[in-house]
Design an enzyme around this catalytic site. Structure first.
Site, PDB file in Angstrom:
ATOM      1  N   HIS A  47      -4.165 -17.770  -3.301  1.00 50.17           N
ATOM      2  CA  HIS A  47      -5.042 -16.925  -2.482  1.00 50.17           C
ATOM      3  C   HIS A  47      -6.287 -17.649  -1.963  1.00 50.17           C
ATOM      4  CE1 HIS A  47      -6.948 -17.124  -6.315  1.00 50.17           C
ATOM      5  NE2 HIS A  47      -8.019 -16.524  -5.839  1.00 50.17           N
ATOM      6  N   ASP A  48      -6.484 -18.897  -2.392  1.00 48.90           N
ATOM      7  CA  ASP A  48      -7.639 -19.672  -1.931  1.00 48.90           C
ATOM      8  C   ASP A  48      -7.249 -20.743  -0.924  1.00 48.90           C
ATOM      9  OD1 ASP A  48      -9.445 -18.386  -3.617  1.00 48.90           O
ATOM     10  OD2 ASP A  48      -9.206 -19.865  -5.232  1.00 48.90           O
ATOM     11  N   ASP A  86      -1.918  -1.418  -3.711  1.00 52.50           N
ATOM     12  CA  ASP A  86      -2.291  -0.708  -4.938  1.00 52.50           C
ATOM     13  C   ASP A  86      -1.282  -0.926  -6.061  1.00 52.50           C
ATOM     14  OD1 ASP A  86      -0.243   1.133  -3.993  1.00 52.50           O
ATOM     15  OD2 ASP A  86      -1.798   1.961  -2.670  1.00 52.50           O
ATOM     16  N   ASP A  98       0.851  -1.199   0.000  1.00 51.80           N
ATOM     17  CA  ASP A  98       0.000   0.000   0.000  1.00 51.80           C
ATOM     18  C   ASP A  98       0.883   1.244   0.000  1.00 51.80           C
ATOM     19  OD1 ASP A  98      -1.985   1.913   0.381  1.00 51.80           O
ATOM     20  OD2 ASP A  98      -2.038   1.600   2.555  1.00 51.80           O
ATOM     21  N   ASP A 123      -4.167   3.907   2.679  1.00 55.79           N
ATOM     22  CA  ASP A 123      -5.577   3.577   2.917  1.00 55.79           C
ATOM     23  C   ASP A 123      -5.758   2.132   3.385  1.00 55.79           C
ATOM     24  OD1 ASP A 123      -5.090   2.214   0.603  1.00 55.79           O
ATOM     25  OD2 ASP A 123      -6.767   3.061  -0.539  1.00 55.79           O
ATOM     26  N   ASP A 174      -6.167 -11.802 -14.088  1.00 54.40           N
ATOM     27  CA  ASP A 174      -7.168 -12.805 -13.779  1.00 54.40           C
ATOM     28  C   ASP A 174      -8.355 -12.576 -14.712  1.00 54.40           C
ATOM     29  OD1 ASP A 174      -8.570 -14.777 -12.098  1.00 54.40           O
ATOM     30  OD2 ASP A 174      -7.075 -14.181 -10.604  1.00 54.40           O
ATOM     31  N   ASP A 227     -10.248 -18.013 -14.308  1.00 56.18           N
ATOM     32  CA  ASP A 227     -10.957 -18.376 -13.082  1.00 56.18           C
ATOM     33  C   ASP A 227     -12.097 -19.356 -13.298  1.00 56.18           C
ATOM     34  OD1 ASP A 227     -11.350 -17.500 -10.169  1.00 56.18           O
ATOM     35  OD2 ASP A 227     -13.371 -17.245 -10.983  1.00 56.18           O
ATOM     36  N   GLU A 283      -7.821 -22.438 -14.219  1.00 57.05           N
ATOM     37  CA  GLU A 283      -8.155 -23.008 -12.914  1.00 57.05           C
ATOM     38  C   GLU A 283      -9.220 -24.059 -13.172  1.00 57.05           C
ATOM     39  OE1 GLU A 283      -9.712 -21.741  -8.473  1.00 57.05           O
ATOM     40  OE2 GLU A 283     -10.740 -21.038 -10.241  1.00 57.05           O
TER      41      GLU A 283
END
Ligand code: TEU
Ligand code: CA
Length: 555
Positions: free
Chosen positions: A328-329, A29, A21, A25, A98, A199, A256
């Site tokens: 990330h899963d 980013d 970041d 915030d 993605d 995805d 995927e």
């Protein structure tokens, strides 16, 4: 085999929200990503996959896209994205995005128009179906829990969603919808994108009769993937997609794909396959629970070894798969695939070596290169992930106490991989100067980039060597195209394999046990390529310590 530009590349997955970041915030980013390109270059990364950065209400963290042509404000602007592309190019790196096209967000213009006119053109971009006596058209349970069908307000119809109700499925049988998607994909490729991670793509083919299945849970519903497995013809849709987009631009695509049918692998990743490659999730499937995370088995070493070996032997007949230990899963690989005594720098390096030198395209997930681990979770309220919340409820309904359900989620939660990247020992691990959107793992003072950069023996510096070895002029060919052959499969704690071609033979051998093991090598040692303990000599009778890994060139 025809050589392709991506065969010898090493990829890295960025989860943008948690990476870096730069404006305080609490949300990672694009500027943050740009600022870390040199870091990734030094790690030896060629291809960067960005989890979704499109405009989204973030019900499922960006996997619910409201506008395929816009960058989420949280992440930055299109100009910044173009800058990222240009900066990556300067460094000979490739960006892939993605591609989430099984569904979009309920906020997408198409869906809003469909709701406004449920008999109009846009309703046909989705699956709008009449219910059965006021009940949903079929008894499917969505991946995130509850029915796959949601009422269309003001009508007797329902719309179909395999994930959250805010993620309506797109109707791939509609040629108009397909054209819209192809146009969008080509627009991104024309910008200079190298390809896509695609995805949940196996779900695009529906059984249009939407038949009921035997219920498989106390909710009376049946998992929606049963419908996916019951229908043929996804290949035709995937070919249509490829011919109209990726093929024209020689793009790299990684699918995927779960629930593939027996014998279909060559159609997916062969020379003329639907995709360049797909992820190998076989080891991850070992902890699939029958009813959810609460009955997920722990991973047993021998089963894990056998699974990887079988997969490698099978895949090399057809093409390349993409090898991961986490994404990330998934929970962190160190916490999942290593026994407690092995969750050390030595064990972490060992696991990384086994994964990165397999045959296939290595994908390193952010933080893996410093050995990030699962976080400690103290309350269900600390989680953000939609799937974790669902799994918590499933566990409670099955009779687990709050503490037990929390333990299950702590072990399996997708948020384990989504805690902010640990850059330094400064506040919030140097990820943000503000309030991070998801809590930072409390171990950031021990595990972070800054301190590992200074330590020659760190996991990070080891990963740098590991990637370098894989891509070195001497060994690149054998690690890319060499065959895979397992070794020492009859032992209790050794995971080992050869990579070989007409010229070279390399042995990768690791001892996942606590105790030392003595091995008779089949071939004399020519050279030690890599070691996680700075070993300088290897005899034909090899004493391999607990958690030791060594990569040898045989003569
Ligand atoms: O995941 C697809 C998928 O099948 C998931 O249901 C997976 O089994 C689940 O994450 C386990 O909890 C993809 C994305 O990788 C995931 O992040 C998205 O949530 C999902 O698609 C919907 O787009
Ligand atoms: Ca920010």
């Amino acid at each position: 085999m025809k050589k392709k530009w991506w065969h010898d590349k090493v990829a890295y997955q960025i989860y943008p929200k948690s990476f870096c970041d730069t404006n305080g915030d609490g949300i990672g980013d694009l500027r943050g990503i740009i600022s870390k390109l040199d870091y990734l270059k030094e790690l030896g990364i060629d291809i960067i996959w960005l989890s979704p950065i499109y405009k989204s209400p973030f019900v499922d963290q960006g996997y619910d896209i409201a506008d395929y042509y816009a960058i989420a404000e949280e992440f930055g602007t299109m100009d910044e994205f173009d800058e990222l592309l240009a900066e990556a190019k300067k460094r000979d790196m490739y960006i892939i995005m993605d591609l989430v096209i099984n569904h979009c967000s309920s906020q997408h213009e198409w869906f809003q128009k469909a709701l406004a006119d449920p008999d109009g053109e846009y309703a046909d971009y989705f699956y709008f179906r009449k219910g059965k006596n006021g009940n949903p058209p079929s008894n499917y349970r969505s991946y995130f829990g509850g029915s796959c069908w949601e009422p269309v307000p003001g009508t007797d119809k329902f719309y179909f969603h395999m994930f959250a109700k805010e993620q309506p499925d797109l109707n791939w049988e509609n040629p108009k919808l397909r054209q819209e998607l192809y146009k969008m994909i080509n627009w991104w490729l024309d910008k200079g994108l190298a390809g896509f991670r695609i995805d949940a793509i196996i779900n695009i083919k529906k059984n249009l009769a939407f038949p009921d299945f035997e219920p498989d849970g106390t909710d009376g519903l049946a998992s929606c993937w049963k419908m996916v497995e019951s229908v043929d013809g996804v290949g035709e849709l995937l070919e249509d997609l490829k011919k109209n987009t990726f093929q024209k631009q020689d793009a790299f695509t990684v699918g995927e794909v779960f629930n593939m049918k027996e014998g279909e692998l060559p159609q997916f990743i062969g020379e003329e396959g639907h995709f360049s490659t797909i992820f190998d999730f076989s080891a991850h499937s070992l902890s699939d629970g029958e009813h959810g995370w609460y009955d997920a088995p722990s991973v047993d070493f021998k089963k894990w070894r056998e699974t990887i070996i079988n997969s490698q032997m099978e895949v090399q007949k057809s093409g390349f798969e993409a090898n991961i230990i986490e994404n990330h899963d998934e929970p962190r690989g160190v916490s999942r695939f290593l026994p407690e005594y092995a969750r050390t720098p030595a064990g972490t390096k060992m696991l990384g070596t086994i994964s990165v030198l397999l045959r296939g395209i290595p994908f390193i997930y952010q933080g893996q290169e410093i050995g990030m681990q699962n976080a400690v979770w103290n309350s269900i309220d600390e989680f953000d992930d939609i799937s974790t919340k669902d799994q918590y409820h499933i566990a409670r309904k099955a009779g687990l106490s709050n503490e037990e359900a929390l333990e299950v989620c702590a072990k399996m939660s997708r948020d384990n991989a989504r805690t902010p990247m640990q850059w330094s020992s400064k506040e919030n691990a140097g990820f943000t100067t503000g309030m991070p959107w998801l809590k930072v793992n409390s171990n950031y003072k021990e595990i972070n980039v800054k301190s590992q950069e200074k330590d020659a023996d760190s996991v990070l510096n080891y990963y740098r060597k590991l990637v370098k070895v894989r891509k070195s002029p001497e060994y690149k060919e054998v690690f890319t195209y060499g065959q895979f052959e397992p070794a020492y499969e009859d032992t209790d704690s050794i995971m080992a394999y050869y990579r070989f071609d007409g010229e070279k033979r390399v042995l990768v051998v690791a001892n996942f046990g606590k105790e030392a093991v003595e091995l008779e090598l089949q071939y004399p040692v020519k050279n030690i390529i890599l070691s996680n303990r700075d070993r300088k000599k290897a005899e034909r009778t090899l004493q391999l310590d607990g958690l030791e890994v060594i990569v040898l060139e045989c003569s």
